[in-house]
Motif scaffolding. Structure first.
Motif, PDB file in Angstrom:
ATOM      1  N   VAL A   1       4.515  40.772  26.084  1.00  0.00           N
ATOM      2  CA  VAL A   1       5.849  41.255  26.459  1.00  0.00           C
ATOM      3  C   VAL A   1       6.226  42.563  25.739  1.00  0.00           C
ATOM      4  O   VAL A   1       6.676  43.515  26.392  1.00  0.00           O
ATOM      5  CB  VAL A   1       6.914  40.165  26.205  1.00  0.00           C
TER       6      VAL A   1
ATOM      7  N   GLU B   1      -0.938  45.028  33.986  1.00  0.00           N
ATOM      8  CA  GLU B   1       0.046  43.994  33.613  1.00  0.00           C
ATOM      9  C   GLU B   1       1.447  44.424  34.050  1.00  0.00           C
ATOM     10  O   GLU B   1       2.217  43.603  34.577  1.00  0.00           O
ATOM     11  CB  GLU B   1       0.046  43.787  32.080  1.00  0.00           C
TER      12      GLU B   1
ATOM     13  N   ASN C   1       1.992  44.043  37.680  1.00  0.00           N
ATOM     14  CA  ASN C   1       2.210  42.633  38.018  1.00  0.00           C
ATOM     15  C   ASN C   1       3.640  42.213  37.721  1.00  0.00           C
ATOM     16  O   ASN C   1       4.275  41.512  38.512  1.00  0.00           O
ATOM     17  CB  ASN C   1       1.233  41.770  37.216  1.00  0.00           C
ATOM     18  N   VAL C   2       4.168  42.672  36.594  1.00  0.00           N
ATOM     19  CA  VAL C   2       5.512  42.263  36.195  1.00  0.00           C
ATOM     20  C   VAL C   2       6.565  42.820  37.150  1.00  0.00           C
ATOM     21  O   VAL C   2       7.495  42.113  37.554  1.00  0.00           O
ATOM     22  CB  VAL C   2       5.809  42.714  34.746  1.00  0.00           C
TER      23      VAL C   2
ATOM     24  N   ASP D   1       7.245  42.981  43.479  1.00  0.00           N
ATOM     25  CA  ASP D   1       7.795  43.544  44.717  1.00  0.00           C
ATOM     26  C   ASP D   1       9.148  44.204  44.516  1.00  0.00           C
ATOM     27  O   ASP D   1       9.772  44.636  45.472  1.00  0.00           O
ATOM     28  CB  ASP D   1       7.889  42.467  45.791  1.00  0.00           C
ATOM     29  N   ARG D   2       9.602  44.312  43.275  1.00  0.00           N
ATOM     30  CA  ARG D   2      10.913  44.919  43.056  1.00  0.00           C
ATOM     31  C   ARG D   2      10.856  46.437  43.165  1.00  0.00           C
ATOM     32  O   ARG D   2      11.797  47.060  43.625  1.00  0.00           O
ATOM     33  CB  ARG D   2      11.484  44.497  41.688  1.00  0.00           C
TER      34      ARG D   2
ATOM     35  N   ALA E   1      -0.437  38.742  47.188  1.00  0.00           N
ATOM     36  CA  ALA E   1       0.769  38.019  46.809  1.00  0.00           C
ATOM     37  C   ALA E   1       2.022  38.820  47.135  1.00  0.00           C
ATOM     38  O   ALA E   1       3.079  38.252  47.415  1.00  0.00           O
ATOM     39  CB  ALA E   1       0.729  37.683  45.321  1.00  0.00           C
ATOM     40  N   LEU E   2       1.895  40.135  47.093  1.00  0.00           N
ATOM     41  CA  LEU E   2       3.032  40.992  47.423  1.00  0.00           C
ATOM     42  C   LEU E   2       3.151  41.216  48.933  1.00  0.00           C
ATOM     43  O   LEU E   2       3.987  41.991  49.381  1.00  0.00           O
ATOM     44  CB  LEU E   2       2.893  42.350  46.715  1.00  0.00           C
TER      45      LEU E   2
ATOM     46  N   ASP F   1       6.911  27.885  36.496  1.00  0.00           N
ATOM     47  CA  ASP F   1       6.700  28.655  37.719  1.00  0.00           C
ATOM     48  C   ASP F   1       5.252  29.105  37.845  1.00  0.00           C
ATOM     49  O   ASP F   1       4.969  30.042  38.577  1.00  0.00           O
ATOM     50  CB  ASP F   1       7.636  29.870  37.719  1.00  0.00           C
TER      51      ASP F   1
ATOM     52  N   ASP G   1       0.172  29.710  43.123  1.00  0.00           N
ATOM     53  CA  ASP G   1      -0.541  30.996  43.072  1.00  0.00           C
ATOM     54  C   ASP G   1      -1.605  31.065  44.164  1.00  0.00           C
ATOM     55  O   ASP G   1      -1.726  32.075  44.862  1.00  0.00           O
ATOM     56  CB  ASP G   1      -1.219  31.182  41.701  1.00  0.00           C
TER      57      ASP G   1
ATOM     58  N   ILE H   1      -0.486  31.912  47.687  1.00  0.00           N
ATOM     59  CA  ILE H   1      -0.096  33.291  48.010  1.00  0.00           C
ATOM     60  C   ILE H   1      -1.220  34.271  47.691  1.00  0.00           C
ATOM     61  O   ILE H   1      -1.054  35.480  47.855  1.00  0.00           O
ATOM     62  CB  ILE H   1       1.213  33.708  47.288  1.00  0.00           C
TER      63      ILE H   1
ATOM     64  N   PHE I   1      -2.679  34.813  44.742  1.00  0.00           N
ATOM     65  CA  PHE I   1      -2.604  35.393  43.399  1.00  0.00           C
ATOM     66  C   PHE I   1      -3.618  34.729  42.475  1.00  0.00           C
ATOM     67  O   PHE I   1      -3.701  33.497  42.425  1.00  0.00           O
ATOM     68  CB  PHE I   1      -1.188  35.203  42.851  1.00  0.00           C
TER      69      PHE I   1
ATOM     70  N   MET J   1       8.502  35.683  46.588  1.00  0.00           N
ATOM     71  CA  MET J   1       8.286  35.193  45.227  1.00  0.00           C
ATOM     72  C   MET J   1       7.449  36.207  44.475  1.00  0.00           C
ATOM     73  O   MET J   1       6.466  36.705  44.966  1.00  0.00           O
ATOM     74  CB  MET J   1       7.544  33.869  45.311  1.00  0.00           C
ATOM     75  N   ILE J   2       7.854  36.508  43.280  1.00  0.00           N
ATOM     76  CA  ILE J   2       7.089  37.457  42.494  1.00  0.00           C
ATOM     77  C   ILE J   2       5.969  36.699  41.816  1.00  0.00           C
ATOM     78  O   ILE J   2       6.195  35.747  41.095  1.00  0.00           O
ATOM     79  CB  ILE J   2       7.973  38.120  41.440  1.00  0.00           C
ATOM     80  N   PRO J   3       4.741  37.078  42.114  1.00  0.00           N
ATOM     81  CA  PRO J   3       3.613  36.328  41.585  1.00  0.00           C
ATOM     82  C   PRO J   3       3.429  36.578  40.101  1.00  0.00           C
ATOM     83  O   PRO J   3       3.523  37.711  39.639  1.00  0.00           O
ATOM     84  CB  PRO J   3       2.438  36.879  42.371  1.00  0.00           C
TER      85      PRO J   3
ATOM     86  N   ALA K   1       4.276  37.330  37.364  1.00  0.00           N
ATOM     87  CA  ALA K   1       5.222  37.960  36.455  1.00  0.00           C
ATOM     88  C   ALA K   1       4.729  37.895  35.025  1.00  0.00           C
ATOM     89  O   ALA K   1       5.441  37.523  34.101  1.00  0.00           O
ATOM     90  CB  ALA K   1       6.608  37.338  36.586  1.00  0.00           C
ATOM     91  N   ALA K   2       3.476  38.306  34.886  1.00  0.00           N
ATOM     92  CA  ALA K   2       2.827  38.341  33.575  1.00  0.00           C
ATOM     93  C   ALA K   2       2.803  36.990  32.893  1.00  0.00           C
ATOM     94  O   ALA K   2       2.892  36.881  31.681  1.00  0.00           O
ATOM     95  CB  ALA K   2       3.465  39.361  32.666  1.00  0.00           C
TER      96      ALA K   2
ATOM     97  N   ALA L   1       5.001  33.960  29.865  1.00  0.00           N
ATOM     98  CA  ALA L   1       5.714  34.726  28.851  1.00  0.00           C
ATOM     99  C   ALA L   1       6.924  35.434  29.420  1.00  0.00           C
ATOM    100  O   ALA L   1       7.940  35.570  28.752  1.00  0.00           O
ATOM    101  CB  ALA L   1       4.781  35.746  28.223  1.00  0.00           C
ATOM    102  N   LEU L   2       6.834  35.872  30.666  1.00  0.00           N
ATOM    103  CA  LEU L   2       7.950  36.610  31.244  1.00  0.00           C
ATOM    104  C   LEU L   2       8.734  35.788  32.261  1.00  0.00           C
ATOM    105  O   LEU L   2       9.706  36.252  32.807  1.00  0.00           O
ATOM    106  CB  LEU L   2       7.438  37.900  31.907  1.00  0.00           C
ATOM    107  N   ALA L   3       8.281  34.601  32.522  1.00  0.00           N
ATOM    108  CA  ALA L   3       8.978  33.802  33.535  1.00  0.00           C
ATOM    109  C   ALA L   3      10.204  33.149  32.928  1.00  0.00           C
ATOM    110  O   ALA L   3      10.181  32.692  31.797  1.00  0.00           O
ATOM    111  CB  ALA L   3       8.045  32.738  34.081  1.00  0.00           C
TER     112      ALA L   3
ATOM    113  N   HIS M   1       9.915  26.446  46.089  1.00  0.00           N
ATOM    114  CA  HIS M   1       8.526  26.015  45.950  1.00  0.00           C
ATOM    115  C   HIS M   1       8.438  24.931  44.877  1.00  0.00           C
ATOM    116  O   HIS M   1       7.537  24.112  44.883  1.00  0.00           O
ATOM    117  CB  HIS M   1       7.596  27.185  45.635  1.00  0.00           C
TER     118      HIS M   1
END
Lengths: 313, 282
Positions: free
Chosen positions: A16, A55, A58-59, A62-63, A107-108, A288, A294, A297, A299, B1-3, B5-6, B9-11, B120
């Motif tokens: 992070v 990384e 990925n974070v 789709d934003r 996935a996106l 999640d 995963d 989709i 991923f 859905m954002i896959p 997201a690292a 740790a970031l979820a 989901h």
């Protein structure tokens, strides 16, 4: 980049701080830094920088699609620079990088970009077994776009069924080509097993047992047990299905395996046990990162973990 | 859905909620007593005033004596299983929350309710409780995101059937196709047949699985043509449940284990009868 290689306060998996720091950089500054890094950095540093950009892509997901492309292209350039320093190591990383990025674009829901990356990757690494599997995952994603919910498992309209069968034959063919290059590649067995499970082919269990045998990550092992349970359910071998679902739960207490196990216990007449497992399933709902979600989709989290491990080596 | 997201740790992690120890099912089939929820309507309106002598019931083709009929006396346990995937946002979410709150407000002393949501992921927001006042704030906090695991949610909702003598109603709301379940349609339907629980469904748009589900459970589907209808349909579902007769009988002359096909009709007069098509003895 150094913070990424060593990880944050919680250890190497804590990416992070590094990702957050990079996210604050303007693109122009990143472009300048990447250009100078290509001549100044060592191969391991270039690989770590490429992984860090991946990384971040990925974070942000789709934003901010434009930023995803920018970071993916930067990572690609950095890996090419690393290849000039240490081709053997850089190629190993690059193959994993393509596998991950193809899955990210799937996935996106950007299939054209996923297909383009598979094409680029296979041109760069024509004998990479994992990129045959990546091409198979692109075919699977095309099937998902036409038949949204294959797990529904109801008879398909004949023309759709033919189309799906043809697609899954291509998936199996690509994965078999991958096994011709690397006969222990677990993802190839997993995707063969998934294709056969979906088409009610009895040989699914054979492929999935091989996937369990060769699995090199918890995510893969989890999916292999989950799918194997599904194959046994299809064959009305409920006790075997129950055992496989329990193995999946033991690897990672994710919701999909709990639901599958609860349903198997119910079908076996173990009513109280089914309820206990169902209750446990709702404990896990906050997580999640269920590998099944995963997989659905496209991923590939295990590929990201392999990429990270290589960058932090 | 954002896959991804690292990774974790970031979820953002929602709060895990413990499922309260709910009592064992009321549906006792050990071939001692079978209880069957039956809706009797004529022209779409409930038919009141019926007693045991009015019902003819066959279990695997063998006529049975209906021993008792109760109406509107037993308390209800309602599991609200609500779709909170990404398509449920804006006005739809507002109307869904209002519909849920109206249903909870219409519950009586002794009734219970639980709130389960699914995208989901399936989350038990409020375990089965008689303190139904805790449901409204949980509803108010709902947000829509992610895919739809309808079949998995139905299985988990059915496994929440209480062990006491209340009647369980599972009320499912969804507005879209399943995109994330592990369970197949047949697996979820088998759970419904085994559970012997009435499932009502409120939908926006048709869903083939829900039609099969309510048929297997003896429930009903209400299709909303607009989000504004949700409150009315939720309330109708509750009223329909209260207007049901609960028939009890001790099976005679039928084999104990396996699937038991049930046929119910009125001895005199015509009516539309809705009940689950059978029950399963393990």
């Amino acid at each position: 980049m150094r913070a990424y290689r060593s990880g944050g306060a919680a250890g190497p998996a804590d990416i992070v701080p590094a990702v957050s720091a990079l996210a604050l950089w303007p693109q122009a500054a990143i472009a300048r830094a990447a250009a100078s890094a290509q001549s100044a950095f060592s191969a391991p540093e270039l690989i770590a920088a490429a992984a860090l950009h991946t990384e971040l892509a990925n974070v942000i997901g789709d934003r901010v699609p434009g930023d995803v492309d920018f970071h993916i292209e930067t990572a690609s350039d950095l890996l090419l620079a690393a290849r000039r320093r240490d081709p053997t190591r850089a190629d190993l990383v690059s193959r994993q990088w393509y596998v991950f990025v193809v899955g990210l674009y799937e996935a996106l829901q950007r299939p054209q970009d996923a297909a383009r990356l598979v094409h680029d990757g296979r041109q760069r690494h024509p004998r990479a077994a994992e990129l045959y599997v990546a091409r198979a995952t692109v075919i699977e994603a095309n099937v998902r776009r036409s038949v949204l919910d294959l797990r529904r498992d109801v008879p398909l309209e004949p023309r759709t069924r033919l189309r799906v069968e043809d697609a899954f034959k291509a998936v199996v063919s690509d994965c078999q080509s991958a096994l011709g290059l690397d006969q222990t590649l677990p993802t190839a067995y997993l995707h063969i097993g998934w294709a056969r499970l979906t088409m009610h082919d009895r040989r699914a269990a054979d492929a999935l047992n091989r996937a369990v045998e060769h699995a090199d990550s918890d995510e893969l092992r989890y999916l292999a047990h989950l799918f194997l349970g599904g194959a046994y359910e299809q064959a009305h071998r409920l006790e075997d299905a129950r055992r496989e679902y329990a193995s999946a739960v033991a690897i990672g207490p994710y919701q999909s395996a709990y639901v599958a196990l609860s349903r198997a216990e119910d079908a076996l007449g173990h009513v109280d046990r089914a309820r206990e497992v169902a209750a446990a399933a709702t404990h896990t709902a906050a997580s999640d990162d269920d590998p099944w979600w995963d997989f659905r989709i496209g991923f590939d989290r295990a590929a990201l973990h392999r990429l990270r491990a290589e960058a932090q080596r | 859905m954002i896959p991804g997201a690292a990774g974790a740790a970031l979820a953002s992690m929602a709060t895990a909620i413990l499922l309260a120890q709910t009592p064992q099912t009321t549906f006792r089939t050990g071939v001692e007593v079978v209880e069957l929820d039956v809706s009797v309507t004529r022209g779409g309106r409930p038919v009141p005033g019926l007693d045991a002598a009015d019902f003819a019931l066959a279990d695997n083709g063998v006529t049975q004596d209906v021993q008792s009929v109760t109406l509107d006396r037993l308390p209800l346990s309602v599991v609200l299983a609500l779709d909170t995937s990404s398509s449920v946002s804006g006005d739809r979410l507002i109307h869904l929350v209002q519909a849920g709150q109206a249903l909870v407000a219409a519950l009586r002393d002794g009734d219970g309710a639980a709130l389960l949501t699914f995208s989901h992921a399936v989350q038990l927001r409020v375990p089965m409780t008689g303190a139904t006042g805790s449901i409204a704030p949980a509803l108010a906090g709902l947000r829509g995101s992610g895919g739809t695991a309808l079949r998995d949610a139905v299985h988990l909702a059915l496994e929440m059937r209480p062990r006491d003598h209340t009647r369980l109603l599972v009320l499912v709301f969804t507005d879209g196709e399943d995109t994330a379940s592990w369970l197949t349609e047949d697996a979820a339907l088998e759970t419904a047949r085994r559970a012997g629980v009435v499932v009502h469904a409120v939908t926006v748009g048709a869903d083939a699985f829900l039609t099969r589900l309510v048929d297997a459970s003896g429930g009903r589907t209400w299709s909303a043509t607009s989000d504004r209808q949700l409150q009315e349909l939720f309330t109708k579902a509750l009223e329909e449940m209260r207007a049901r007769y609960l028939l009890s009988y001790s099976p005679k002359g039928v084999r104990g284990t396996g699937w038991h096909q049930l046929k119910v009709r009125l001895r005199n007069g015509r009516a539309d009868i809705t009940a689950r098509p059978g029950y399963y003895v393990p």
